[in-house]
Design an enzyme around this catalytic site. Structure first.
Site, PDB file in Angstrom:
ATOM      1  CG  ASP A   7       7.430  -6.187   4.330  1.00 28.35           C
ATOM      2  OD1 ASP A   7       6.676  -5.342   3.823  1.00 28.35           O
ATOM      3  OD2 ASP A   7       7.871  -6.087   5.492  1.00 28.35           O
ATOM      4  CG  ASP A   9       9.759  -0.315   6.345  1.00 31.93           C
ATOM      5  OD1 ASP A   9      10.853   0.255   6.256  1.00 31.93           O
ATOM      6  OD2 ASP A   9       8.698   0.170   5.917  1.00 31.93           O
TER       7      ASP A   9
END
Length: 213
Positions: A7, A9
């Site tokens: 991922d 953030d």
């Protein structure tokens, strides 16, 4: 194991509080006063258009797009001195030595993904942006697309996620998933399906698992 999928953030860098600040500042213009709990439960891990439709249903499509653009500009203004999460460089160096593929799978818009990866000096074999697909996390589609583009089975990959929505997406695609406790309660990540929880990529539990894989 043939690939590591990340991922953006809260996983590559601890950007979650910057997003929180940008969201809460921008929502304040519309009379919505939020806090950390509001951000975690109503915003974090979601897709921008869906969040705006839910929180600001009075906005037209064009107004919603303008709101999102304003929020993301504010995030990029705040995200000027990003640093990779501790241990990320070592993990990526290990992956290169092992000749593993790497992928970025994110709900973040293109400009944010470009901003963060350039700031951190990172590149990936595949980048999957949920905004370009029919559905984003927590739907498994972004991870399924990543597996398809890398020509991998789900058990040949390992995913790293920091939000319950992201964990659900990766686990829903059949990928073993490690949860990073950078922004959400450990119990929420565990409940979403993460088999291991780590604070960052220096965690000895992570390296013990990698050595066995």
């Amino acid at each position: 194991m043939r690939a590591l999928l990340f991922d953006l953030d809260g996983t590559l860098a601890n950007t979650d509080r910057l997003h929180e600040q940008a969201w809460l500042e921008t929502l304040r213009f519309y009379g919505i006063e939020g806090d950390h709990h509001f951000y975690q439960t109503q915003i974090s891990g979601g897709l921008n258009p869906e969040i705006v439709r839910r929180l600001l249903p009075q906005l037209s499509e064009a107004e919603g797009e303008a709101f999102i653009a304003r929020k993301e500009r504010r995030f990029r203004e705040l995200a000027q001195d990003l640093r990779a999460l501790p241990g990320l460089d070592a993990l990526l160096a290990w992956a290169r030595r092992k000749k593993l593929l790497t992928g970025l799978v994110t709900n973040a818009p293109h400009e944010n993904a470009r901003h963060v990866t350039q700031a951190l000096g990172l590149s990936f074999d595949v980048v999957v942006l949920a905004e370009e697909l029919a559905a984003g996390k927590p739907d498994p589609l972004p991870y399924r697309v990543a597996l398809e583009r890398l020509d991998l089975g789900a058990q040949e990959a390992l995913a790293f996620e920091d939000s319950p929505a992201g964990v659900k997406a990766a686990v829903g695609a059949g990928i073993p998933t490690i949860g990073l406790t950078t922004g959400h309660p450990p119990e929420a990540l565990k409940a979403a399906g993460a088999f291991l929880l780590i604070a960052d990529f220096t965690d000895p539990q992570l390296w013990k698992y990698l050595e066995r894989s």
